[in-house]
Motif scaffolding. Sequence first.
Motif, PDB file in Angstrom:
ATOM      1  N   LYS A   5       0.817  -1.218   0.000  1.00 21.44           N
ATOM      2  CA  LYS A   5       0.000   0.000   0.000  1.00 21.44           C
ATOM      3  C   LYS A   5       0.850   1.266   0.000  1.00 21.44           C
ATOM      4  CE  LYS A   5      -3.903  -2.176   2.168  1.00 21.44           C
ATOM      5  NZ  LYS A   5      -4.857  -2.175   3.234  1.00 21.44           N
ATOM      6  N   ALA A   6       2.156   1.104   0.013  1.00 16.72           N
ATOM      7  CA  ALA A   6       3.031   2.278  -0.007  1.00 16.72           C
ATOM      8  C   ALA A   6       2.900   2.970  -1.360  1.00 16.72           C
ATOM      9  CB  ALA A   6       4.483   1.858   0.222  1.00 16.72           C
ATOM     10  N   PRO A   7       2.920   4.308  -1.362  1.00 13.06           N
ATOM     11  CA  PRO A   7       2.784   5.004  -2.642  1.00 13.06           C
ATOM     12  C   PRO A   7       3.982   4.725  -3.543  1.00 13.06           C
ATOM     13  CG  PRO A   7       3.262   6.559  -0.867  1.00 13.06           C
ATOM     14  CD  PRO A   7       3.079   5.209  -0.245  1.00 13.06           C
ATOM     15  N   ARG A   8       3.683   4.521  -4.796  1.00 19.67           N
ATOM     16  CA  ARG A   8       4.754   4.298  -5.768  1.00 19.67           C
ATOM     17  C   ARG A   8       5.334   5.637  -6.181  1.00 19.67           C
ATOM     18  NH1 ARG A   8       2.111  -0.213  -9.754  1.00 19.67           N
ATOM     19  NH2 ARG A   8       2.122  -1.871  -8.220  1.00 19.67           N
ATOM     20  N   PRO A   9       6.614   5.666  -6.448  1.00 21.89           N
ATOM     21  CA  PRO A   9       7.184   6.927  -6.907  1.00 21.89           C
ATOM     22  C   PRO A   9       6.546   7.326  -8.237  1.00 21.89           C
ATOM     23  CG  PRO A   9       8.852   5.172  -6.893  1.00 21.89           C
ATOM     24  CD  PRO A   9       7.586   4.595  -6.367  1.00 21.89           C
ATOM     25  N   ARG A  10       6.233   8.608  -8.362  1.00 22.81           N
ATOM     26  CA  ARG A  10       5.622   9.105  -9.599  1.00 22.81           C
ATOM     27  C   ARG A  10       6.660   9.184 -10.696  1.00 22.81           C
ATOM     28  NH1 ARG A  10       2.225  14.318  -9.085  1.00 22.81           N
ATOM     29  NH2 ARG A  10       2.059  13.760 -11.255  1.00 22.81           N
ATOM     30  N   ARG A  11       6.218   8.834 -11.850  1.00 21.78           N
ATOM     31  CA  ARG A  11       7.101   8.971 -13.014  1.00 21.78           C
ATOM     32  C   ARG A  11       6.970  10.388 -13.543  1.00 21.78           C
ATOM     33  NH1 ARG A  11       8.120   3.822 -16.236  1.00 21.78           N
ATOM     34  NH2 ARG A  11       7.672   2.219 -14.731  1.00 21.78           N
ATOM     35  N   GLY A  12       8.096  10.968 -13.889  1.00 19.15           N
ATOM     36  CA  GLY A  12       8.068  12.296 -14.492  1.00 19.15           C
ATOM     37  C   GLY A  12       7.733  12.182 -15.964  1.00 19.15           C
ATOM     38  N   ARG A  13       7.842  13.295 -16.655  1.00 22.28           N
ATOM     39  CA  ARG A  13       7.590  13.301 -18.093  1.00 22.28           C
ATOM     40  C   ARG A  13       8.865  12.880 -18.800  1.00 22.28           C
ATOM     41  NH1 ARG A  13       3.886  18.625 -19.174  1.00 22.28           N
ATOM     42  NH2 ARG A  13       2.124  17.889 -17.991  1.00 22.28           N
ATOM     43  N   TYR A  14       9.114  11.594 -18.805  1.00 18.26           N
ATOM     44  CA  TYR A  14      10.317  11.055 -19.431  1.00 18.26           C
ATOM     45  C   TYR A  14      10.317  11.412 -20.911  1.00 18.26           C
ATOM     46  CZ  TYR A  14      13.474   7.844 -21.719  1.00 18.26           C
ATOM     47  OH  TYR A  14      14.461   7.320 -22.514  1.00 18.26           O
ATOM     48  N   ARG A  15      11.413  11.934 -21.373  1.00 17.42           N
ATOM     49  CA  ARG A  15      11.553  12.255 -22.787  1.00 17.42           C
ATOM     50  C   ARG A  15      12.627  11.357 -23.387  1.00 17.42           C
ATOM     51  NH1 ARG A  15      11.193  18.822 -23.427  1.00 17.42           N
ATOM     52  NH2 ARG A  15       9.301  19.065 -22.231  1.00 17.42           N
ATOM     53  N   ASP A  16      12.200  10.526 -24.291  1.00 15.31           N
ATOM     54  CA  ASP A  16      13.157   9.719 -25.023  1.00 15.31           C
ATOM     55  C   ASP A  16      14.043  10.687 -25.798  1.00 15.31           C
ATOM     56  OD1 ASP A  16      13.627   8.553 -27.985  1.00 15.31           O
ATOM     57  OD2 ASP A  16      13.817   6.963 -26.485  1.00 15.31           O
ATOM     58  N   PRO A  17      15.356  10.640 -25.590  1.00  9.31           N
ATOM     59  CA  PRO A  17      16.242  11.621 -26.230  1.00  9.31           C
ATOM     60  C   PRO A  17      16.144  11.648 -27.756  1.00  9.31           C
ATOM     61  CG  PRO A  17      17.439  10.363 -24.573  1.00  9.31           C
ATOM     62  CD  PRO A  17      16.088   9.730 -24.712  1.00  9.31           C
ATOM     63  N   GLN A  18      15.970  10.469 -28.378  1.00  7.74           N
ATOM     64  CA  GLN A  18      15.877  10.435 -29.845  1.00  7.74           C
ATOM     65  C   GLN A  18      14.569  11.051 -30.325  1.00  7.74           C
ATOM     66  OE1 GLN A  18      16.614   6.252 -30.557  1.00  7.74           O
ATOM     67  NE2 GLN A  18      18.733   6.689 -31.140  1.00  7.74           N
ATOM     68  N   ALA A  19      13.470  10.737 -29.640  1.00 12.07           N
ATOM     69  CA  ALA A  19      12.175  11.303 -30.017  1.00 12.07           C
ATOM     70  C   ALA A  19      12.170  12.818 -29.766  1.00 12.07           C
ATOM     71  CB  ALA A  19      11.049  10.634 -29.234  1.00 12.07           C
ATOM     72  N   HIS A  20      12.764  13.221 -28.661  1.00 14.05           N
ATOM     73  CA  HIS A  20      12.838  14.649 -28.328  1.00 14.05           C
ATOM     74  C   HIS A  20      13.603  15.405 -29.417  1.00 14.05           C
ATOM     75  CE1 HIS A  20      14.475  18.154 -25.976  1.00 14.05           C
ATOM     76  NE2 HIS A  20      13.188  18.226 -25.693  1.00 14.05           N
ATOM     77  N   ALA A  21      14.740  14.879 -29.824  1.00 15.64           N
ATOM     78  CA  ALA A  21      15.541  15.506 -30.877  1.00 15.64           C
ATOM     79  C   ALA A  21      14.770  15.521 -32.197  1.00 15.64           C
ATOM     80  CB  ALA A  21      16.871  14.780 -31.030  1.00 15.64           C
ATOM     81  N   ALA A  22      14.045  14.444 -32.492  1.00 12.04           N
ATOM     82  CA  ALA A  22      13.274  14.379 -33.738  1.00 12.04           C
ATOM     83  C   ALA A  22      12.173  15.433 -33.756  1.00 12.04           C
ATOM     84  CB  ALA A  22      12.674  12.980 -33.910  1.00 12.04           C
ATOM     85  N   VAL A  23      11.534  15.662 -32.620  1.00 11.90           N
ATOM     86  CA  VAL A  23      10.473  16.667 -32.531  1.00 11.90           C
ATOM     87  C   VAL A  23      11.041  18.062 -32.769  1.00 11.90           C
ATOM     88  CG1 VAL A  23       8.872  17.803 -30.936  1.00 11.90           C
ATOM     89  CG2 VAL A  23       8.951  15.303 -31.058  1.00 11.90           C
ATOM     90  N   LEU A  24      12.153  18.378 -32.117  1.00 10.23           N
ATOM     91  CA  LEU A  24      12.748  19.703 -32.285  1.00 10.23           C
ATOM     92  C   LEU A  24      13.225  19.917 -33.720  1.00 10.23           C
ATOM     93  CD1 LEU A  24      14.698  20.094 -28.921  1.00 10.23           C
ATOM     94  CD2 LEU A  24      12.382  20.850 -29.493  1.00 10.23           C
ATOM     95  N   ARG A  25      13.812  18.895 -34.306  1.00  4.32           N
ATOM     96  CA  ARG A  25      14.254  18.980 -35.701  1.00  4.32           C
ATOM     97  C   ARG A  25      13.043  19.186 -36.625  1.00  4.32           C
ATOM     98  NH1 ARG A  25      17.281  14.971 -35.489  1.00  4.32           N
ATOM     99  NH2 ARG A  25      15.753  13.389 -36.010  1.00  4.32           N
ATOM    100  N   ALA A  26      11.973  18.435 -36.383  1.00  6.53           N
ATOM    101  CA  ALA A  26      10.760  18.557 -37.195  1.00  6.53           C
ATOM    102  C   ALA A  26      10.172  19.959 -37.073  1.00  6.53           C
ATOM    103  CB  ALA A  26       9.736  17.508 -36.759  1.00  6.53           C
ATOM    104  N   ALA A  27      10.155  20.500 -35.867  1.00 11.62           N
ATOM    105  CA  ALA A  27       9.612  21.852 -35.661  1.00 11.62           C
ATOM    106  C   ALA A  27      10.421  22.879 -36.446  1.00 11.62           C
ATOM    107  CB  ALA A  27       9.592  22.183 -34.173  1.00 11.62           C
TER     108      ALA A  27
END
Length: 195
Positions: A5-27
């Motif tokens: 019943k212990a709270p699980r650590p929350r996941r942040g907004r993980y950004r896959d580095p390759q997808a992140h770079a692809a988005v910025l390049r596309a923009a």
Amino acid sequence: MDESKAPRPRRGRYRDPQAHAAVLRAARELVAELGYHKVTMERIAARAGVAKMTLYRWWPNKAAVITEAVTDQLAPGPQPDTGSVREDAGAHVTDLVRTLTLLGDPSVVAGALVERGEAGRAELRDLLVAWREPGAALLRRGIARGELPAALDIGAVIDSWLGYALYRVVFLESAPTEADLAGLVDALPYTRRKA
């Protein structure tokens, strides 16, 4: 305590580095091809090969994506020292205006930042502040060489340059011409004119 019943650590907004770079390049590519106003989150996602929801998990809107994509192009680059404060000042204000009109339509860079609310306004403020020291440095060099008076109010000159560029680009939505910028630079109180 029951560990199940212990709270699980929350996941942040993980950004896959390759997808992140692809988005910025596309923009960046889409803005160059279509102009800021025709770029959409759907187009960015399709070009980058990611789901549209991925974009919305990482950025609140298109302005935020595009701002991040071009941030490295907004900072002042190396400032020339030609030996003439007039030439250096002309290059400085020209580069400032070029930065504020980077995405085509004169209002886009500042508009994209302001569109993002307080965070965007803070980024616009930071962008303009980054241009202060290079401008002040070239004026100090001009004073040291005797081209400008020692009592010159450097802060007021820099603020006038920043204010003029921002007013023309954002509020009048019209980038200053070369002649306009030359007039701005010629308004400096030169003590002696360099050839």
